[in-house]
Write a protein that holds these residues in place. Structure first.
Motif, mmCIF file in Angstrom:
data_model
loop_
_atom_site.group_PDB
_atom_site.id
_atom_site.type_symbol
_atom_site.label_atom_id
_atom_site.label_comp_id
_atom_site.label_asym_id
_atom_site.label_seq_id
_atom_site.Cartn_x
_atom_site.Cartn_y
_atom_site.Cartn_z
ATOM 1 N N LEU A 630 -15.485 -44.100 12.770
ATOM 2 C CA LEU A 630 -16.338 -42.950 13.066
ATOM 3 C C LEU A 630 -17.820 -43.299 13.000
ATOM 4 C CD1 LEU A 630 -14.563 -39.989 11.221
ATOM 5 C CD2 LEU A 630 -14.617 -40.467 13.663
ATOM 6 N N VAL A 631 -18.188 -44.155 12.089
ATOM 7 C CA VAL A 631 -19.575 -44.592 11.965
ATOM 8 C C VAL A 631 -19.599 -46.112 12.028
ATOM 9 C CG1 VAL A 631 -21.673 -44.556 10.564
ATOM 10 C CG2 VAL A 631 -20.109 -42.590 10.523
ATOM 11 N N VAL A 632 -20.456 -46.659 12.895
ATOM 12 C CA VAL A 632 -20.576 -48.107 13.042
ATOM 13 C C VAL A 632 -22.046 -48.492 12.902
ATOM 14 C CG1 VAL A 632 -18.527 -48.486 14.452
ATOM 15 C CG2 VAL A 632 -20.638 -47.781 15.551
ATOM 16 N N LYS A 633 -22.268 -49.708 12.512
ATOM 17 C CA LYS A 633 -23.631 -50.195 12.280
ATOM 18 C C LYS A 633 -23.998 -51.215 13.353
ATOM 19 C CE LYS A 633 -26.553 -52.290 8.712
ATOM 20 N NZ LYS A 633 -26.574 -52.907 7.355
ATOM 21 N N ASP A 634 -25.249 -51.099 13.835
ATOM 22 C CA ASP A 634 -25.786 -52.044 14.824
ATOM 23 C C ASP A 634 -24.846 -52.156 16.022
ATOM 24 O OD1 ASP A 634 -27.847 -52.510 13.011
ATOM 25 O OD2 ASP A 634 -26.817 -54.232 12.121
ATOM 26 N N PHE A 635 -24.527 -51.010 16.576
ATOM 27 C CA PHE A 635 -23.548 -50.985 17.670
ATOM 28 C C PHE A 635 -24.273 -51.055 19.018
ATOM 29 C CE2 PHE A 635 -20.225 -48.994 20.329
ATOM 30 C CZ PHE A 635 -19.157 -49.798 19.987
ATOM 31 N N PHE A 636 -24.767 -49.909 19.514
ATOM 32 C CA PHE A 636 -25.573 -49.928 20.734
ATOM 33 C C PHE A 636 -27.007 -50.370 20.440
ATOM 34 C CE2 PHE A 636 -22.310 -46.710 21.928
ATOM 35 C CZ PHE A 636 -21.783 -47.376 23.008
ATOM 36 N N ASP A 641 -24.626 -45.631 14.110
ATOM 37 C CA ASP A 641 -24.217 -44.890 15.305
ATOM 38 C C ASP A 641 -22.965 -44.107 14.946
ATOM 39 O OD1 ASP A 641 -22.428 -44.766 17.944
ATOM 40 O OD2 ASP A 641 -24.525 -44.846 18.534
ATOM 41 N N GLY A 642 -22.984 -42.809 15.202
ATOM 42 C CA GLY A 642 -21.831 -41.961 14.881
ATOM 43 C C GLY A 642 -21.683 -40.838 15.880
ATOM 44 N N ARG A 643 -20.533 -40.161 15.818
ATOM 45 C CA ARG A 643 -20.221 -39.069 16.738
ATOM 46 C C ARG A 643 -20.470 -37.737 16.036
ATOM 47 N NH1 ARG A 643 -20.690 -41.831 20.916
ATOM 48 N NH2 ARG A 643 -21.657 -43.212 19.408
ATOM 49 N N ARG A 644 -21.258 -36.876 16.661
ATOM 50 C CA ARG A 644 -21.472 -35.539 16.093
ATOM 51 C C ARG A 644 -20.376 -34.557 16.533
ATOM 52 N NH1 ARG A 644 -25.957 -34.339 13.496
ATOM 53 N NH2 ARG A 644 -27.537 -35.971 13.335
ATOM 54 N N THR A 645 -19.885 -34.748 17.742
ATOM 55 C CA THR A 645 -18.809 -33.897 18.248
ATOM 56 C C THR A 645 -17.495 -34.660 18.159
ATOM 57 O OG1 THR A 645 -20.297 -32.755 19.770
ATOM 58 C CG2 THR A 645 -17.934 -32.597 20.214
ATOM 59 N N LEU A 646 -16.559 -34.116 17.395
ATOM 60 C CA LEU A 646 -15.266 -34.772 17.217
ATOM 61 C C LEU A 646 -14.133 -33.779 17.472
ATOM 62 C CD1 LEU A 646 -15.898 -36.906 13.988
ATOM 63 C CD2 LEU A 646 -15.663 -37.755 16.325
ATOM 64 N N ALA A 647 -13.035 -34.330 17.939
ATOM 65 C CA ALA A 647 -11.833 -33.517 18.131
ATOM 66 C C ALA A 647 -10.941 -33.655 16.905
ATOM 67 C CB ALA A 647 -11.082 -33.968 19.376
ATOM 68 N N TYR A 648 -10.442 -32.537 16.417
ATOM 69 C CA TYR A 648 -9.508 -32.515 15.289
ATOM 70 C C TYR A 648 -8.095 -32.457 15.864
ATOM 71 C CZ TYR A 648 -13.243 -31.667 11.879
ATOM 72 O OH TYR A 648 -14.349 -31.789 11.075
ATOM 73 N N VAL A 649 -7.251 -33.357 15.406
ATOM 74 C CA VAL A 649 -5.858 -33.427 15.845
ATOM 75 C C VAL A 649 -4.985 -33.087 14.645
ATOM 76 C CG1 VAL A 649 -4.083 -34.884 16.854
ATOM 77 C CG2 VAL A 649 -6.476 -35.190 17.531
ATOM 78 N N ILE A 650 -4.325 -31.932 14.698
ATOM 79 C CA ILE A 650 -3.602 -31.401 13.538
ATOM 80 C C ILE A 650 -2.118 -31.295 13.882
ATOM 81 C CG2 ILE A 650 -3.478 -29.488 11.881
ATOM 82 C CD1 ILE A 650 -6.342 -28.723 12.917
ATOM 83 N N ARG A 651 -1.288 -32.031 13.164
ATOM 84 C CA ARG A 651 0.158 -32.006 13.410
ATOM 85 C C ARG A 651 0.833 -31.130 12.374
ATOM 86 N NH1 ARG A 651 3.997 -34.673 16.172
ATOM 87 N NH2 ARG A 651 2.447 -36.078 17.111
ATOM 88 N N SER A 652 1.598 -30.150 12.853
ATOM 89 C CA SER A 652 2.314 -29.243 11.964
ATOM 90 C C SER A 652 3.399 -28.515 12.742
ATOM 91 C CB SER A 652 1.355 -28.215 11.347
ATOM 92 O OG SER A 652 2.073 -27.222 10.642
ATOM 93 N N PRO A 653 4.562 -28.288 12.123
ATOM 94 C CA PRO A 653 5.581 -27.462 12.793
ATOM 95 C C PRO A 653 5.147 -26.010 12.930
ATOM 96 C CG PRO A 653 6.258 -28.036 10.549
ATOM 97 C CD PRO A 653 5.033 -28.838 10.839
ATOM 98 N N ARG A 654 4.048 -25.647 12.253
ATOM 99 C CA ARG A 654 3.550 -24.258 12.345
ATOM 100 C C ARG A 654 2.662 -24.034 13.562
ATOM 101 N NH1 ARG A 654 0.299 -22.629 7.433
ATOM 102 N NH2 ARG A 654 0.404 -20.624 8.531
ATOM 103 N N VAL A 655 2.371 -25.076 14.311
ATOM 104 C CA VAL A 655 1.511 -24.919 15.490
ATOM 105 C C VAL A 655 2.135 -23.916 16.457
ATOM 106 C CG1 VAL A 655 0.650 -26.095 17.558
ATOM 107 C CG2 VAL A 655 0.448 -27.189 15.325
#
Length: 823
Positions: A630-636, A641-655
């Motif tokens: 999620l966070v890397v150093k001396d990348f670009f 360098d990090g992502r401000r917008t992230l997708a949450y992936v949630i696994r559950s039989p309650r979905v």
């Protein structure tokens, strides 16, 4: 005029005396014409109608090609080229750049994530769009360091801000920063094929621009009289100017950029909007055209039968002085009336069908808002109705022109039978119906086989229906440091993982198949390249340790990314199996090898290999992906360098159960109420959306094939029944002379089967040619797939036997005594 009115009244009375014939004919035509008009309205709205901008034919999409990067797709625009084209072009009146994404809106409304588009100041003038209220972006608005401004879409202004003109000059907090509202766009305005809520200026800092960053889309307006070739030639001239004017990215040289063969690839802007959907729509229009031809053949048979029944009436009228031309004109007038009535009913069916079609249209179908019944569609429907009337009405008139009505009076007794030539015409019409129906049935079978092939593809994840995905963005105004942003995302993730029923939850910059892409080169330490060569681009993703477990990705070798890697800024990466096999025969050999995205960035160790993922959708081959922490150093660039917008992936039989999403939302808002959720959907929805175009084509072809098969069966039934009625005396004599009822049934069944076999033979030959046109729409199946051809042929023959069964049964039940007495 008086004669025409008299003929019109006579034709209407004639149709009124045969209500069953009229109703069946109008209904048959309504199905064929309605389906054709509905699909034409889609083709017209999507492909033929000009874009709703000023002089749209002068608008072009600015794209590039770079064959040296190994890309099969066009290369987008970069800020360096944008500035160069705007400064140097003599053939563009102006050019602009745009990009889309999401932003958080807070304070004035309940916190929400909305679609937004960033534009340069010249974009709206290029399109010829004037705001309904206020003004467009100026050059000052688009300059760095100036006060933040925003423009609103008409829908967002009405639904979220009350539609009050007083909003001009007020502020809207976007991503935690106050933006002054300077304008409202007109109602119905769509930016190409998107309808974002907000528009924001880029505010690019020219002093920070370098060659690269091909992450944006662009458009330009050609000067009057300039051709696309001239514009491409000028762009080719300006690319070296940009290379001279702006610096190279860190670690890259001009020779490397020149080696990739960067060049122009401009195209009409309409192609940017429409994309590659044309093949599907033209196929569907051809499909419903076949249905219309089948309907016309059915009606032609009905008209022939009706004309045969009226031969004595027409002969009497001829004997009383009515000329053959007048009788022919009246028959054509009846056909025209039937065609117009069928067209009118078909237009009503098309209008209703378009509502369903728009609702069922795949997300990738562009310009859905432009689909509707407009004057062009009305004119098309009228033309098709009249053409159909001439097609099915011509046969009775031609029969009349070649016949001798006076002889009909002499031969007109109860015992007269149908002529062989007339029967041949009807048989030919039915055989043609069977042939067309078989072509559609085989096409539908190919799409079913293709859909089955796609459904069996391993997408790289499992149990998609148990996975909920959503996006969360942390604006810089809320948390400025990217390291703290990662900590906030981690904290929220831990709390979600603690919810009842959650078995796994992870973070990623992009969920598989969600359409978001980030592509950059990857240098492999074991495979050094010449100093002037850039390696192929790879897809980049950033993720948390739990992401692979949440998606159900298969770990092939090594390990995944750990939270220690994130916290310690460890130079590590995980790659997909196809990437590993490309360089090392055994994926396990990739573990411990080193890669980097730029020549001057630190080497990063591959710590794991995961199974291939169909990131571009099931219709595309698995993409080689590199996963970073999620966070890397001396990348670009130097630093974090990090992502401000992230997708949450949630696994559950309650979905999907009531209350689960509310629990997730409350968990997030309990930590920070200014973080709205966006793109909330299950992984299964994303997967199904990737198959939407194939599903849409399958459904439309299936409906057309079903209608064609039904009309073909009706045609066989009608001709066979009429043949039985005309041969009633012959069949009665056969039975009287000792023929068994089963033998008579077989005789009639053979007649129907012969028609079907003749039509099937023609249909198979036609299908060999027509199905090749579908090759681009098929996946994992050949256009000459034997199973589709065999099942289609057997299906047509089975329907033919079924349609012939009832007339055969009625023929076997003929009473020979009653038949001979009646004769």
């Amino acid at each position: 005029m008086t004669a025409l009115i008299r003929q019109l009244r006579f034709a209407l009375r004639g149709l009124g005396r045969a209500p069953l014939f009229t109703a069946v004919t109008v209904l048959t035509l309504a199905v064929g014409i309605g389906a054709t008009s509905a699909v034409f309205s889609v083709v017209h709205g999507v492909l033929l109608k000009p874009l709703p901008y000023e002089e749209p034919e002068r608008l072009v999409g600015v794209w590039h090609k770079a064959p040296g990067l190994g890309l099969d797709q066009r290369l987008n625009q970069s800020p360096a080229l944008y500035f160069t084209y705007r400064d140097e072009s003599e053939l563009f009146t102006d050019s602009g750049m745009y990009d889309d994404g999401t932003v958080s809106v807070t304070e004035r409304v309940e916190p929400e994530q909305v679609e937004a588009t960033w534009v340069t100041d010249g974009v709206f003038p290029l399109l010829g769009v004037e705001p309904l209220l206020g003004r467009s972006f100026s050059q000052q608005d688009d300059s760095p360091g100036t006060p933040e401004t925003v423009m609103l879409s008409h829908d967002y202004w009405q639904t979220r801000l009350g539609g009050a003109p007083s909003v001009l000059g007020e502020t809207l907090k976007v991503d935690g920063v106050a933006h002054q509202i300077i304008g409202v766009l007109p109602a119905g305005f769509r930016f190409l094929d998107e309808q974002p809520a907000l528009y924001l200026p880029f505010q690019l800092d020219r002093s920070q621009v370098f060659i690269g960053n091909f992450s944006y889309q662009a458009l330009a307006r050609l000067r009057p009289g300039v051709t696309l070739k001239q514009a491409n030639d000028e762009v080719a001239r300006m690319i070296p100017v940009a290379l001279d004017r702006f610096p190279m990215p860190t670690g890259f040289t001009r020779e490397m950029i020149e080696e990739v063969g960067l060049g122009p690839d401009l195209r009409p802007l309409k192609e940017d909007v429409v994309g590659d959907v044309g093949n599907v729509l033209w196929l569907l229009l051809g499909t419903v055209g076949m249905v219309l031809l089948i309907a016309c053949a059915n009606v032609a048979n009905l008209m022939l039968v009706r004309a045969e029944g009226r031969r004595q009436e027409l002969a009497i009228r001829s004997a009383l002085g009515a000329g053959r031309r007048r009788i022919g004109a009246e028959l054509l007038l009846e056909s025209v009336l039937l065609g117009i009535a069928g067209g009118t009913a078909g237009l009503a069916l098309a209008t209703a069908g378009l509502r369903l079609l728009r609702a069922a249209a795949p997300r990738g179908l562009p310009r859905v808002a432009d689909i509707g019944v407009d004057p062009t569609v009305l004119a098309f429907t009228l033309a098709v109705s009249l053409l159909a009337a001439l097609v099915f009405g011509a046969l009775p008139v031609l029969r009349l022109a070649r016949g001798h009505l006076a002889q009909t009076l002499k031969a007109g007794g109860r015992g007269s039978s149908d002529g062989r030539e007339r029967q041949h015409v009807r048989n030919a019409l039915v055989a043609s119906q069977v042939a067309l129906a078989l072509v559609l049935l085989i096409g539908s079978g190919l799409m079913i086989r293709s859909f089955q092939a796609l459904s069996s593809v391993d997408p790289g994840f499992r149990a998609a229906e148990e996975v909920l995905t959503l996006k969360l963005s942390v604006p810089e105004a809320e948390v400025d440091d990217v390291g703290r942003v990662a900590l906030l995302h981690e904290e929220l993730l831990r709390q979600i993982q603690a919810l009842p029923g959650v078995t796994a939850a992870g973070l990623t910059s992009s969920v598989t198949m969600d359409g978001w892409q980030s592509n950059d080169p990857i240098f492999v330490q074991d495979f050094p390249l010449p100093s002037d060569v850039i390696p192929p681009l790879r897809r980049f993703k950033w993720g948390s340790p739990e992401y692979f477990d949440s998606m159900g990705n298969r770990l092939v070798a090594g390990r995944g990314i750990s939270w220690a890697d994130v916290h310690d800024r460890a130079p590590v990466a995980v790659v997909t199996e196809n990437f590993a096999r490309e360089y090392w025969s055994d994926p396990a050999q990739a573990v411990g090898r080193r890669i980097r995205p730029y020549p001057q960035s630190p080497w990063r160790e591959i710590v794991g290999v995961v199974g291939d993922v169909r990131d571009g959708g099931v219709e595309e081959d698995a993409t080689a992906v590199v996963f970073w922490p999620l966070v890397v150093k001396d990348f670009f660039e130097p630093g974090l360098d990090g992502r401000r917008t992230l997708a949450y992936v949630i696994r559950s039989p309650r979905v999907g159960t009531p209350g689960f999403l509310d629990e997730v939302r409350k968990t997030i808002w309990a930590r920070n109420p200014n973080l709205p959720l966006a793109d909330v959907r299950t992984l299964d929805e994303i997967f199904q959306r990737s198959m939407a175009r194939t599903s849409f084509t399958l459904v439309m072809l299936g409906i057309a094939a079903g209608a064609a098969l039904l009309l073909g069966a009706v045609g066989i039934y009608g001709v066979t029944s009429y043949s039985v009625s005309q041969r009633r005396r012959e069949l009665g004599v056969r039975l009287a002379l000792g023929a068994l009822p089963a033998e008579v049934s077989r005789l009639v069944l053979r007649h129907g089967l012969r028609l079907a076999l003749a039509g099937a033979a023609v249909g198979l030959v036609a299908a060999f040619g027509v199905t090749r046109l579908m090759s681009a729409l098929l996946h994992g199946v050949s256009a000459l797939d034997p199973a589709a051809f065999v099942v289609g042929g057997v299906g047509v023959l089975a329907i033919a036997l079924l349609a012939s069964y009832l007339p055969a049964r009625r023929a076997a039940a003929i009473d020979p005594i009653e038949t001979l007495r009646w004769q």
